[in-house]
Design an enzyme around this catalytic site. Structure first.
Site, PDB file in Angstrom:
ATOM      1  N   ARG A  56     -11.880  -4.597  -7.026  1.00 40.75           N
ATOM      2  CA  ARG A  56     -11.747  -5.278  -5.744  1.00 40.75           C
ATOM      3  C   ARG A  56     -13.129  -5.486  -5.146  1.00 40.75           C
ATOM      4  NH1 ARG A  56      -8.036  -2.678  -1.048  1.00 40.75           N
ATOM      5  NH2 ARG A  56      -9.915  -1.441  -0.854  1.00 40.75           N
ATOM      6  N   TYR A 105     -11.156   1.413  10.520  1.00 38.04           N
ATOM      7  CA  TYR A 105     -12.389   1.817   9.822  1.00 38.04           C
ATOM      8  C   TYR A 105     -12.746   0.882   8.676  1.00 38.04           C
ATOM      9  CZ  TYR A 105      -8.720   4.040   7.010  1.00 38.04           C
ATOM     10  OH  TYR A 105      -7.579   4.276   6.282  1.00 38.04           O
ATOM     11  N   LYS A 106     -11.978  -0.198   8.509  1.00 37.81           N
ATOM     12  CA  LYS A 106     -12.260  -1.168   7.445  1.00 37.81           C
ATOM     13  C   LYS A 106     -13.141  -2.271   8.039  1.00 37.81           C
ATOM     14  CE  LYS A 106      -8.279   0.413   4.905  1.00 37.81           C
ATOM     15  NZ  LYS A 106      -6.863   0.264   4.537  1.00 37.81           N
ATOM     16  N   PHE A 151       0.846  -1.197   0.000  1.00 37.60           N
ATOM     17  CA  PHE A 151       0.000   0.000   0.000  1.00 37.60           C
ATOM     18  C   PHE A 151       0.889   1.258   0.000  1.00 37.60           C
ATOM     19  CE2 PHE A 151      -2.844   3.113   1.956  1.00 37.60           C
ATOM     20  CZ  PHE A 151      -4.020   2.866   1.259  1.00 37.60           C
ATOM     21  N   ASP A 168       1.590  -4.542   8.911  1.00 40.89           N
ATOM     22  CA  ASP A 168       0.407  -3.718   8.666  1.00 40.89           C
ATOM     23  C   ASP A 168      -0.789  -4.663   8.578  1.00 40.89           C
ATOM     24  OD1 ASP A 168      -1.676  -2.185   7.620  1.00 40.89           O
ATOM     25  OD2 ASP A 168      -0.293  -0.813   6.621  1.00 40.89           O
TER      26      ASP A 168
HETATM   27  C1  LIG Z   1      -6.141   1.451   4.222  1.00 40.16           C
HETATM   28  C2  LIG Z   1      -4.683   1.244   4.467  1.00 40.16           C
HETATM   29  C3  LIG Z   1      -3.910   2.242   5.072  1.00 40.16           C
HETATM   30  C4  LIG Z   1      -4.504   3.591   5.378  1.00 40.16           C
HETATM   31  O1  LIG Z   1      -3.763   4.361   6.256  1.00 40.16           O
HETATM   32  P1  LIG Z   1      -4.404   5.722   6.833  1.00 40.16           P
HETATM   33  O2  LIG Z   1      -3.331   6.342   7.594  1.00 40.16           O
HETATM   34  O3  LIG Z   1      -5.595   5.316   7.653  1.00 40.16           O
HETATM   35  O4  LIG Z   1      -4.878   6.536   5.668  1.00 40.16           O
HETATM   36  C5  LIG Z   1      -2.586   1.948   5.358  1.00 40.16           C
HETATM   37  N1  LIG Z   1      -2.039   0.753   5.038  1.00 40.16           N
HETATM   38  C6  LIG Z   1      -2.765  -0.222   4.421  1.00 40.16           C
HETATM   39  C7  LIG Z   1      -2.131  -1.527   4.092  1.00 40.16           C
HETATM   40  C8  LIG Z   1      -4.096   0.008   4.103  1.00 40.16           C
HETATM   41  O5  LIG Z   1      -4.809  -0.927   3.486  1.00 40.16           O
END
Ligand SMILES: *Cc1c(COP(=O)(O)O)cnc(C)c1O
Length: 412
Positions: free
Chosen positions: A387, A238-239, A136, A213
């Site tokens: 997705r 939030y996911k 990501f 992560d």
């Molecule tokens: C959604 C996601 C993020 C998002 O990070 P934010 O700081 O909340 O914007 C980070 N890493 C991964 C792997 C994600 O899927």
């Protein structure tokens, strides 16, 4: 004749989807969320989870009573300890982490920044950070930024886009200069699950730390941070956790590292005794030392409710349904979409796949936009991935069938 013997698996159909919904032990959880648009098929609970009804009610109370009436007294009446209480509960319910190792604070991006810096500090003399080339973006950007400031080298591992990084890939990248290996546990693209324990092992043999992560694992598959010997972790709330837009992330620091790692944002809330208002920063010697500023109570309230729903459902049942939903989606793909130019970009083996699947198509961008016009909401991921997120608490098998039928119609 024994009818169960040699029975071929039933073909994907709407009747089968109805039957699977009727047998789904988690079916009633959907009623605990705001899901009042019957036409909407939501395939994006892995980007922004649905709103739990309890969050609406609880937020109203927190705002009206705890903020409106109790005012600053609420810090002593529960707010101050909320980051650690929610962290402990999340650790127990979903992360395989004993109490005292998880805290809710900041965004995932900021947590990554803190943890990468902390890892570099804890491995003096080492100047390499290992990441996956297709991870990501925020993960890669944060590492690039930290490396630039510290004069470190970033070593990018190029992994198979479907199966993700293997322990062998990591073994080939780590060495005596590696300070930390940062990887996603579940790939945001293919949904592949990395072998956490084996990769920890490989990194540790090279003397490096691991930073996981968990954004696409938390709340969708069981995570065993302690048992796998993980060092550091963070992830979004939030996911699959349904904490709400921009709800704070969580971070994990293995207990025996807590007195040695130091995070770079020396704020008063992470001080040993914040209200001593002392002349110098002296970090708390426990997980609180990872916190910097005042906790975001409204966001934390949503995370707390999300973790509660997870606890009620049980992560094992969520995992079982996630595998069944993605298996069913792949059956639909095999029957209806593979002949139309789609390609499965996720593992076929459910045991190494999270709760979403990705479909590759030359017209993915246009098809995604047309799906949204028809109230089927997926994610488009550049350049060619659609997705399909199948959040187990809120997605029905009939949603999978109906949404993918719309996609089939668009591509025909
Ligand atoms: C959604 C996601 C993020 C998002 O990070 P934010 O700081 O909340 O914007 C980070 N890493 C991964 C792997 C994600 O899927």
């Amino acid at each position: 004749m024994d009818q169960t013997q040699d029975a071929a698996p039933p073909r994907a159909s709407r009747d089968l989807a109805v039957e699977l919904d009727a047998k789904d032990p988690l079916a009633s959880f959907r009623d605990r969320f705001v899901a009042d648009d019957p036409a909407l098929v939501y395939f994006d609970g892995n980007s922004l989870g649905r709103l739990p009804s309890a969050t609406q009610e609880r937020l109203a109370t927190v705002v009206a009573r705890e903020w409106g009436q109790r005012l600053i007294r609420s810090w002593d009446e529960g707010w101050m300890s909320l980051p650690v209480r929610v962290g402990d509960r999340l650790g127990r319910v979903a992360l395989g982490a004993d109490a005292g190792q998880v805290v809710v604070a900041d965004s995932t991006t900021v947590c990554l920044y803190k943890l990468v810096n902390a890892a570099l500090d804890a491995r003096p003399g080492r100047d390499e950070i290992v990441v996956e080339a297709n991870d990501f973006p925020t993960d890669r950007y944060v590492v690039d930024g930290v490396a630039a400031r510290h004069g470190c080298t970033v070593r990018q591992v190029v992994a198979d886009p479907i199966t993700g990084p293997t322990p062998d890939d990591i073994a080939a990248a780590v060495g005596s200069r590696t300070a930390v290996v940062l990887l996603s546990h579940v790939s945001y693209r293919s949904s592949a699950i990395a072998d956490m324990a084996a990769i920890n092992d490989v990194a540790h043999r090279a003397g490096a730390l691991t930073l996981w992560d968990l954004s696409h694992s938390v709340g969708s598959i069981p995570v065993a941070l302690d048992a796998a010997g993980s060092d550091l972790a963070t992830g979004c709330s939030y996911k699959y956790l349904n904490g709400g837009p921009g709800a704070p992330a969580f971070l994990y620091v293995r207990r025996d590292l807590q007195t040695t790692v130091r995070q770079p944002i020396w704020g008063w809330i992470g001080h040993r005794d914040p209200f001593a208002m002392g002349p110098r920063y002296a970090p708390a010697q426990d997980i609180r030392g990872m916190v910097s500023g005042t906790p975001p109570i409204l966001g934390l309230t949503g995370v707390d409710i999300g973790v509660g729903l997870l606890e009620d459902a049980g992560i094992a049942a969520i995992r079982t349904k996630g595998m069944a939903l993605t298996d069913f989606a792949i059956d639909c793909y095999d029957a209806g979409l593979a002949p139309l130019g789609f390609e499965l970009a996720s593992p076929r083996d459910a045991t190494v796949r999270g709760a979403h699947i990705s479909l590759r198509h030359a017209d993915a961008r246009r098809l995604s936009a047309e799906l949204i016009d028809r109230e089927v909401i997926p994610d488009f991921r550049t350049p060619d991935l659609i997705r399909i997120g199948l959040s187990p608490l809120t997605t029905r098998f009939t949603d999978v069938w109906d949404g993918l039928e719309v996609l089939r119609g668009l591509a025909t």
